[in-house]
Design an enzyme around this catalytic site. Structure first.
Site, PDB file in Angstrom:
ATOM      1  N   ARG A  13     -74.455  70.936 -24.117  1.00  0.00           N
ATOM      2  CA  ARG A  13     -75.602  71.611 -23.487  1.00  0.00           C
ATOM      3  C   ARG A  13     -76.134  72.729 -24.390  1.00  0.00           C
ATOM      4  O   ARG A  13     -77.175  72.600 -25.010  1.00  0.00           O
ATOM      5  CB  ARG A  13     -75.184  72.145 -22.098  1.00  0.00           C
ATOM      6  CG  ARG A  13     -76.338  72.596 -21.221  1.00  0.00           C
ATOM      7  CD  ARG A  13     -76.881  73.961 -21.509  1.00  0.00           C
ATOM      8  NE  ARG A  13     -75.878  75.037 -21.415  1.00  0.00           N
ATOM      9  CZ  ARG A  13     -76.111  76.289 -21.780  1.00  0.00           C
ATOM     10  NH1 ARG A  13     -77.285  76.646 -22.287  1.00  0.00           N
ATOM     11  NH2 ARG A  13     -75.164  77.209 -21.707  1.00  0.00           N
ATOM     12  N   HIS A 204     -68.882  84.367 -22.787  1.00  0.00           N
ATOM     13  CA  HIS A 204     -69.726  83.389 -23.496  1.00  0.00           C
ATOM     14  C   HIS A 204     -70.338  84.103 -24.701  1.00  0.00           C
ATOM     15  O   HIS A 204     -71.365  84.764 -24.598  1.00  0.00           O
ATOM     16  CB  HIS A 204     -70.801  82.906 -22.507  1.00  0.00           C
ATOM     17  CG  HIS A 204     -71.789  81.924 -23.029  1.00  0.00           C
ATOM     18  ND1 HIS A 204     -71.812  80.600 -22.631  1.00  0.00           N
ATOM     19  CD2 HIS A 204     -72.834  82.050 -23.881  1.00  0.00           C
ATOM     20  CE1 HIS A 204     -72.814  79.965 -23.211  1.00  0.00           C
ATOM     21  NE2 HIS A 204     -73.453  80.824 -23.988  1.00  0.00           N
ATOM     22  N   CYS A 237     -80.249  79.542 -27.958  1.00  0.00           N
ATOM     23  CA  CYS A 237     -81.127  79.382 -26.800  1.00  0.00           C
ATOM     24  C   CYS A 237     -82.570  79.343 -27.272  1.00  0.00           C
ATOM     25  O   CYS A 237     -83.015  80.228 -27.997  1.00  0.00           O
ATOM     26  CB  CYS A 237     -80.926  80.549 -25.842  1.00  0.00           C
ATOM     27  SG  CYS A 237     -82.064  80.512 -24.444  1.00  0.00           S
ATOM     28  N   ASN A 246     -73.130  79.173 -30.934  1.00  0.00           N
ATOM     29  CA  ASN A 246     -72.071  79.691 -30.063  1.00  0.00           C
ATOM     30  C   ASN A 246     -70.820  79.949 -30.900  1.00  0.00           C
ATOM     31  O   ASN A 246     -70.655  79.399 -31.991  1.00  0.00           O
ATOM     32  CB  ASN A 246     -71.714  78.654 -28.999  1.00  0.00           C
ATOM     33  CG  ASN A 246     -72.791  78.495 -27.953  1.00  0.00           C
ATOM     34  OD1 ASN A 246     -73.851  77.937 -28.213  1.00  0.00           O
ATOM     35  ND2 ASN A 246     -72.531  79.001 -26.769  1.00  0.00           N
TER      36      ASN A 246
HETATM   37  P1  HMG Z   1     -92.244  76.615 -14.686  1.00  0.00           P
HETATM   38  O1  HMG Z   1     -93.177  76.057 -15.730  1.00  0.00           O
HETATM   39  O2  HMG Z   1     -92.486  77.998 -14.195  1.00  0.00           O
HETATM   40  O3  HMG Z   1     -92.079  75.702 -13.408  1.00  0.00           O
HETATM   41  O4  HMG Z   1     -90.776  76.513 -15.275  1.00  0.00           O
HETATM   42  P2  HMG Z   1     -93.021  74.795 -12.604  1.00  0.00           P
HETATM   43  O5  HMG Z   1     -92.409  74.752 -11.245  1.00  0.00           O
HETATM   44  O6  HMG Z   1     -94.452  75.259 -12.762  1.00  0.00           O
HETATM   45  O7  HMG Z   1     -92.848  73.375 -13.285  1.00  0.00           O
HETATM   46  C1  HMG Z   1     -93.447  73.013 -14.516  1.00  0.00           C
HETATM   47  C2  HMG Z   1     -93.250  71.515 -14.702  1.00  0.00           C
HETATM   48  O8  HMG Z   1     -91.862  71.215 -14.863  1.00  0.00           O
HETATM   49  C3  HMG Z   1     -93.689  70.690 -13.510  1.00  0.00           C
HETATM   50  O9  HMG Z   1     -94.068  69.423 -14.016  1.00  0.00           O
HETATM   51  C4  HMG Z   1     -92.431  70.535 -12.701  1.00  0.00           C
HETATM   52  O10 HMG Z   1     -92.429  69.379 -11.894  1.00  0.00           O
HETATM   53  C5  HMG Z   1     -91.397  70.387 -13.790  1.00  0.00           C
HETATM   54  P3  HMG Z   1     -95.626  69.002 -14.076  1.00  0.00           P
HETATM   55  O11 HMG Z   1     -96.140  69.131 -12.680  1.00  0.00           O
HETATM   56  O12 HMG Z   1     -96.280  69.978 -15.039  1.00  0.00           O
HETATM   57  O13 HMG Z   1     -95.586  67.603 -14.600  1.00  0.00           O
HETATM   58  N1  HMG Z   1     -90.076  70.877 -13.394  1.00  0.00           N
HETATM   59  C6  HMG Z   1     -88.944  70.208 -13.573  1.00  0.00           C
HETATM   60  N2  HMG Z   1     -88.689  68.994 -14.083  1.00  0.00           N
HETATM   61  C7  HMG Z   1     -87.421  68.602 -14.119  1.00  0.00           C
HETATM   62  N3  HMG Z   1     -86.382  69.364 -13.688  1.00  0.00           N
HETATM   63  C8  HMG Z   1     -86.597  70.589 -13.195  1.00  0.00           C
HETATM   64  C9  HMG Z   1     -87.933  71.039 -13.111  1.00  0.00           C
HETATM   65  N4  HMG Z   1     -88.482  72.197 -12.667  1.00  0.00           N
HETATM   66  C10 HMG Z   1     -89.798  72.071 -12.847  1.00  0.00           C
HETATM   67  N5  HMG Z   1     -85.592  71.344 -12.788  1.00  0.00           N
HETATM   68  C11 HMG Z   1     -88.394  76.259 -15.048  1.00  0.00           C
HETATM   69  C12 HMG Z   1     -89.649  76.968 -14.534  1.00  0.00           C
HETATM   70  C13 HMG Z   1     -87.208  76.981 -14.456  1.00  0.00           C
HETATM   71  C14 HMG Z   1     -88.441  74.802 -14.594  1.00  0.00           C
HETATM   72  C15 HMG Z   1     -88.381  76.308 -16.594  1.00  0.00           C
HETATM   73  O14 HMG Z   1     -88.560  77.632 -16.977  1.00  0.00           O
HETATM   74  C16 HMG Z   1     -87.098  75.793 -17.206  1.00  0.00           C
HETATM   75  O15 HMG Z   1     -86.783  74.618 -17.100  1.00  0.00           O
HETATM   76  N6  HMG Z   1     -86.357  76.686 -17.906  1.00  0.00           N
HETATM   77  C17 HMG Z   1     -85.083  76.339 -18.511  1.00  0.00           C
HETATM   78  C18 HMG Z   1     -84.922  77.034 -19.828  1.00  0.00           C
HETATM   79  C19 HMG Z   1     -83.567  76.729 -20.412  1.00  0.00           C
HETATM   80  O16 HMG Z   1     -82.966  75.696 -20.161  1.00  0.00           O
HETATM   81  N7  HMG Z   1     -83.068  77.676 -21.245  1.00  0.00           N
HETATM   82  C20 HMG Z   1     -81.822  77.514 -21.894  1.00  0.00           C
HETATM   83  C21 HMG Z   1     -80.643  77.661 -20.984  1.00  0.00           C
HETATM   84  S1  HMG Z   1     -80.155  79.350 -20.704  1.00  0.00           S
HETATM   85  C22 HMG Z   1     -79.124  79.738 -22.054  1.00  0.00           C
HETATM   86  O17 HMG Z   1     -79.086  79.022 -23.011  1.00  0.00           O
HETATM   87  C23 HMG Z   1     -78.247  80.949 -21.961  1.00  0.00           C
HETATM   88  C24 HMG Z   1     -76.785  80.590 -21.693  1.00  0.00           C
HETATM   89  O18 HMG Z   1     -76.261  79.749 -22.693  1.00  0.00           O
HETATM   90  C25 HMG Z   1     -75.935  81.870 -21.607  1.00  0.00           C
HETATM   91  C26 HMG Z   1     -76.135  82.838 -22.790  1.00  0.00           C
HETATM   92  O19 HMG Z   1     -76.027  82.403 -23.953  1.00  0.00           O
HETATM   93  O20 HMG Z   1     -76.374  84.007 -22.501  1.00  0.00           O
HETATM   94  C27 HMG Z   1     -76.634  79.867 -20.348  1.00  0.00           C
HETATM   95 MG    MG Z   2     -75.539  80.428 -24.619  1.00  0.00          MG
END
Ligand code: HMG
Ligand code: MG
Length: 300
Positions: A13, A204, A237, A246
């Site tokens: 992931r 993490h 990220c 990581n």
């Molecule tokens: P948004 O654009 O505000 O949401 O994104 P929306 O509701 O307007 O949706 C936009 C489009 O995405 C729509 O499609 C939705 O249907 C679709 P359209 O109508 O344009 O065709 N959609 C989805 N599709 C599939 N699965 C879903 C989903 N939700 C909406 N769940 C949202 C808001 C939260 C979806 C977006 O911001 C997002 O997906 N963000 C994820 C970002 C991410 O994954 N970042 C990396 C992980 S965090 C990390 O790495 C840190 C960590 O490792 C810890 C650390 O290191 O500190 C965990």
């Molecule tokens: Mg991370």
């Protein structure tokens, strides 16, 4: 105090989410199979996030049913849409994710911290109703510094941790998202979250500046035994500019075992597990320990 260190492998992931080169689902499955063969028992396999935001993990629904049996698998879910997708596939370990920095949460999931907590509250209730024995992890990112807002206070971290605990998460993962932390800063966070049982906390660390292992040692000395890491140190990220890989699982296993702690992981098998992915990405092994093992230096 336990002499066993539990590693939560986040390579499939966190390791892959930031990569531009599309990795076929079959290669991800093979990667996970090899990680499992090396002894990893908890693996964060993918994310049910928007494929527009993280294209690399857009195959989550295809990948999930093909996961080899054995390990406990979890997946990131950002909202109700992601939870529904996960529940349809029988996912019983989810991770919700927010941060101590308002700016980061906005950039990462387009919500405020407060909004994310409201969304997670509803999600966790639905998840528990569908999966009463399921497991919920709550990530708190940017525990020391945010790429947009700068330094973050440990008190602010504790506030978000407490809010997640109040939602009934089973575990908190504390993320140094950009990999800036040094032990002094980790200790400051620790003293502010000391009221949370240690068994419910995972650390993490990203290793952008080579400080991750020093931070692990600090957490080990304090009695923490759960750590997230990524094979070969893959990772970063997409919404945190400057975030490096990581902490490498290879480095963590070596460090823990050499310190007299057990991990249950075969270092040699682990060192080979990420090679096909590294080859697909056109990259050499990034972990020093992995390099040493692969060059057949004696493994203690
Ligand atoms: P948004 O654009 O505000 O949401 O994104 P929306 O509701 O307007 O949706 C936009 C489009 O995405 C729509 O499609 C939705 O249907 C679709 P359209 O109508 O344009 O065709 N959609 C989805 N599709 C599939 N699965 C879903 C989903 N939700 C909406 N769940 C949202 C808001 C939260 C979806 C977006 O911001 C997002 O997906 N963000 C994820 C970002 C991410 O994954 N970042 C990396 C992980 S965090 C990390 O790495 C840190 C960590 O490792 C810890 C650390 O290191 O500190 C965990
Ligand atoms: Mg991370």
């Amino acid at each position: 105090m336990s002499d066993h260190v539990t590693i939560i492998e986040v390579g499939p992931r966190d390791g892959l989410q930031n990569e531009k080169t599309p990795i076929p689902t079959s290669a991800k499955i093979e990667f996970i199979r090899e990680l499992s063969s090396a002894g990893l028992r908890e693996i964060e396999a993918t994310s049910f996030v928007s494929p527009k935001w993280v294209p690399q993990l857009g195959d989550a629904a295809e990948l999930w049913p093909k996961l080899p049996r054995g390990p406990l698998y979890s997946a990131l879910v950002p909202n109700m849409r992601g939870l529904d997708r996960a529940l349809e596939l029988g996912v019983d370990r989810i991770a919700v994710f927010t941060a101590a920095s308002e700016d980061f949460v906005h950039k990462n999931i387009n919500m405020s911290i407060a909004e994310s907590l409201v969304v997670f509250d509803e999600m966790i209730q639905r998840f528990r109703a569908n999966s009463p024995r399921g497991f919920v992890r709550g990530y708190v990112s940017t525990i020391v510094e945010c790429p947009f807002a700068g330094r973050i206070s440990p008190e602010q971290v504790a506030k978000v941790v407490d809010s997640l605990m109040a939602l009934g998460v089973d575990e908190i993962s504390l993320g140094d998202t950009v990999g800036v932390a040094v032990p002094r800063e980790v200790r400051a966070v620790m003293s502010n979250v000391a009221h949370v049982p240690k068994a419910k906390v995972a650390w993490h660390f990203h290793d952008t500046r080579g400080t991750a292992i020093a931070n692990v040692e600090t957490a080990l000395e304090a009695g923490y035994r759960r750590f997230d890491s990524s094979a070969a140190g893959l990772g970063g990220c997409p919404y945190a500019p400057g975030a490096g890989g990581n902490l490498a699982t290879d480095d963590l296993v070596y460090f823990a075992e050499r310190s007299g702690l057990s991990t249950g992981i075969n270092l040699r098998a682990l060192s080979g597990a990420s090679l096909p992915i590294l080859e697909a990405l056109g990259r050499a092994p990034g972990s020093r320990v992995q390099q040493a093992v692969l060059s057949q230096s004696p493994v203690p």
